[in-house]
Scaffold this motif. Structure first.
Motif, PDB file in Angstrom:
ATOM      1  N   SER A   3       1.211   1.260  -2.050  1.00  0.00           N
ATOM      2  CA  SER A   3      -0.068   1.362  -1.329  1.00  0.00           C
ATOM      3  C   SER A   3      -0.636   2.773  -1.448  1.00  0.00           C
ATOM      4  O   SER A   3      -1.845   2.969  -1.605  1.00  0.00           O
ATOM      5  CB  SER A   3       0.129   1.020   0.146  1.00  0.00           C
ATOM      6  N   ASP A  32      -1.149  -1.839 -11.546  1.00  0.00           N
ATOM      7  CA  ASP A  32      -0.349  -1.998 -10.335  1.00  0.00           C
ATOM      8  C   ASP A  32       0.897  -2.783 -10.742  1.00  0.00           C
ATOM      9  O   ASP A  32       0.858  -4.006 -10.898  1.00  0.00           O
ATOM     10  CB  ASP A  32      -1.163  -2.745  -9.269  1.00  0.00           C
ATOM     11  N   HIS A  79       5.584  -4.783  -8.567  1.00  0.00           N
ATOM     12  CA  HIS A  79       6.708  -5.727  -8.654  1.00  0.00           C
ATOM     13  C   HIS A  79       7.581  -5.518  -9.888  1.00  0.00           C
ATOM     14  O   HIS A  79       8.495  -6.307 -10.124  1.00  0.00           O
ATOM     15  CB  HIS A  79       6.171  -7.161  -8.662  1.00  0.00           C
ATOM     16  N   SER A 111       6.664  -0.044  -7.005  1.00  0.00           N
ATOM     17  CA  SER A 111       7.387   0.047  -5.729  1.00  0.00           C
ATOM     18  C   SER A 111       8.871   0.046  -6.077  1.00  0.00           C
ATOM     19  O   SER A 111       9.422  -1.011  -6.397  1.00  0.00           O
ATOM     20  CB  SER A 111       7.078  -1.161  -4.840  1.00  0.00           C
TER      21      SER A 111
HETATM   22  C1  LIG Z   1       0.833  -6.390  -6.099  1.00  0.00           C
HETATM   23  C2  LIG Z   1       1.126  -5.403  -5.015  1.00  0.00           C
HETATM   24  N1  LIG Z   1       0.625  -4.156  -5.112  1.00  0.00           N
HETATM   25  C3  LIG Z   1       0.864  -3.218  -4.185  1.00  0.00           C
HETATM   26  C4  LIG Z   1       1.620  -3.516  -3.074  1.00  0.00           C
HETATM   27  C5  LIG Z   1       1.888  -2.445  -2.070  1.00  0.00           C
HETATM   28  O1  LIG Z   1       3.194  -2.024  -2.231  1.00  0.00           O
HETATM   29  P1  LIG Z   1       4.015  -1.223  -1.113  1.00  0.00           P
HETATM   30  O2  LIG Z   1       4.538  -2.244  -0.180  1.00  0.00           O
HETATM   31  O3  LIG Z   1       5.089  -0.553  -1.908  1.00  0.00           O
HETATM   32  O4  LIG Z   1       3.098  -0.268  -0.472  1.00  0.00           O
HETATM   33  C6  LIG Z   1       2.156  -4.800  -2.918  1.00  0.00           C
HETATM   34  C7  LIG Z   1       2.945  -5.143  -1.732  1.00  0.00           C
HETATM   35  O5  LIG Z   1       3.347  -6.248  -1.491  1.00  0.00           O
HETATM   36  C8  LIG Z   1       1.904  -5.773  -3.911  1.00  0.00           C
HETATM   37  O6  LIG Z   1       2.376  -7.030  -3.815  1.00  0.00           O
END
Ligand SMILES: Cc1ncc(COP(=O)(O)O)c(C=O)c1O
Length: 441
Positions: A78, A186, A189, A213
């Protein structure tokens, strides 16, 4: 591989009894992890401008990923998604405004980033009906979008998506680069994709900036993430990335998270990649036994079409629950399971035992309805006065939530869009009861 952050903290714990500094728990408490939860004491370095143990640990991770530099973050993808947007906008190509082309299955952190930075997403939508959560973008469609309208400053995609679908990153990156634009991925995953027999990590496929992440698929603690600047990407990104991350993160990042990133690098330098590869083979074998397509793009994730078992994803999830196992995600159509070497081979065996016999039944998976009229920018919508209403009363109103999604990855509507009857029906089918809409609009 060295573990400089962990070594420092261990030494600190051994040599200090009275912590006359923050945090207030003073290293003592009932959770059990308080002693390791330190702050920027002398020698602990500073994530905002690291020169010591944090920098050394980041350099270890940079070497593992083969990036220009990999930055640690404690605020998850995020935080990194927003930092990527900031960086790409700061160094936007000549003639570009604030538009960014983005696949519509973007996580809400993307919308928050757009709102905070005053950016305008231009949505790339799937050319064919596709499952919720997925938004395959073809290179041809991207080319067309890149040639239409005002020049964007970047292209943004999510890969892998919640169902394990991946984009054709090499072709999309090629299209972006032909137009002089960076590709932002992004990869929340997909941190582990680097460690497959042949890397499928976006950095190795042409992405310029990418976030992972580390907590989702590697062994790091929740909140741990990487912002990667690719080797061939603009050098200025590397120089500015820390300031971009700092703009969206806490000034007191968790040292527990930093230690977990430090240990994660050590683990990845040892046998963890081999264990990831072995787990991927196990999951592929399980998929074949269950009669479903082996997960090619995101091989540690199994997206099981519930209709193949004559039931819903929720029902499959409750079969697992009876075996003390909890799925990552379930909806009417899908059950999503995430595997890791840390679960051992028992996890696959439990799934084998818990799921019912195959009993394929026809079902048309839910897909996204056509988008509603765009009335406000994400920024205007997120900053507008709002009111919460039952979904049935929201048709025709303007969405004020970043992304209306249930569970977290299905943006049925995004901020600033007018809610259509089809969108409202889908939200109700997904169990969404209330919506935040712009007051009076
Ligand atoms: C596709 C995607 N991007 C970004 C995020 C945000 O990740 P984080 O929980 O590490 O902040 C998520 C969280 O579920 C996600 O599924």
């Amino acid at each position: 591989m060295s573990t400089p952050i962990c070594d420092f903290v261990q030494d600190y714990c051994r040599s200090v009894t009275f912590r006359l500094h923050m945090p207030g728990h003073k290293g003592r408490g009932e959770l059990g992890c308080e002693a390791l939860d330190i702050t920027e004491v002398p020698g602990a370095d500073d994530l905002a401008c690291p020169e010591g143990v944090i920098l050394a640990s980041e350099e270890n991770t940079t070497e593992l990923f083969g990036s220009r530099h990999t930055f640690y973050a404690a605020g998850g993808s995020s935080q990194c998604v927003k930092a990527m947007l900031h960086l790409a906008y700061l160094f936007r190509p000549e003639g570009a405004g604030n538009r960014i082309l983005a696949a519509r299955n973007a996580h809400k952190s993307f919308l928050h980033g757009c709102a905070l930075l005053g950016l305008e997403p231009v949505w790339l939508r799937p050319e064919f009906p596709s499952p919720l959560c997925s938004c395959p973008v073809s290179p041809g469609a991207l080319d067309l979008a890149l040639d239409a309208g005002e020049r964007p400053f970047a292209v943004y995609i999510t890969s892998p998506d919640y169902l394990g679908g991946v984009q054709d990153i090499p072709a999309l990156a090629e299209a972006c680069h032909r137009h002089g634009l960076p590709l932002l991925v992004d990869n929340a995953h997909g941190a582990y994709l680097k460690f497959l027999e042949r890397s499928r990590h976006p950095l190795d496929l042409g992405a310029d900036l990418c976030c992972d992440s580390a907590h989702k698929t590697l062994s790091a603690l929740t909140g741990a993430a990487y912002l990667h600047v690719a080797r061939d990407a603009m050098a200025a990104y590397e120089a500015e990335a820390r300031r971009s991350l700092a703009a969206f993160g806490s000034s007191s990042p968790s040292y527990l998270i930093l230690q977990s990133l430090d240990l994660c690098a050590d683990r990845l330098d040892k046998d963890y990649p081999a264990l990831i590869q072995e787990t991927a083979r196990r999951v592929a074998a399980l998929a074949r036994e269950l009669g479903i397509d082996p997960p090619l793009g995101d091989p540690l994730k199994l997206a099981i079409p519930a209709a193949d078992f004559g039931c819903t994803g929720f029902e499959l999830a409750s079969c697992l629950r009876g075996w003390r196992a909890v799925a990552e995600y379930a909806d009417a159509d899908w059950l999503v399971l995430m595997f890791s070497p840390l679960l051992g081979s028992d996890a696959c065996n439990i799934v084998r035992r818990a799921l019912p016999q195959r009993r394929p039944s026809p079902r048309r998976p839910l897909s996204l309805p056509a988008p509603g009229e765009k009335v406000l920018s994400p920024r205007e919508a997120l900053l507008a006065r709002r009111v919460s209403l039952p979904v049935s009363e929201c048709v025709g109103r303007v969405c004020a939530d970043a992304a209306v999604s249930c569970p977290p990855a299905i943006p049925v509507a995004v901020c600033g869009e007018r809610i259509t009857p089809e969108a409202a029906r889908l939200m109700e089918a997904l169990g969404i009861r209330e919506l935040s809409v712009v007051y009076g609009a």
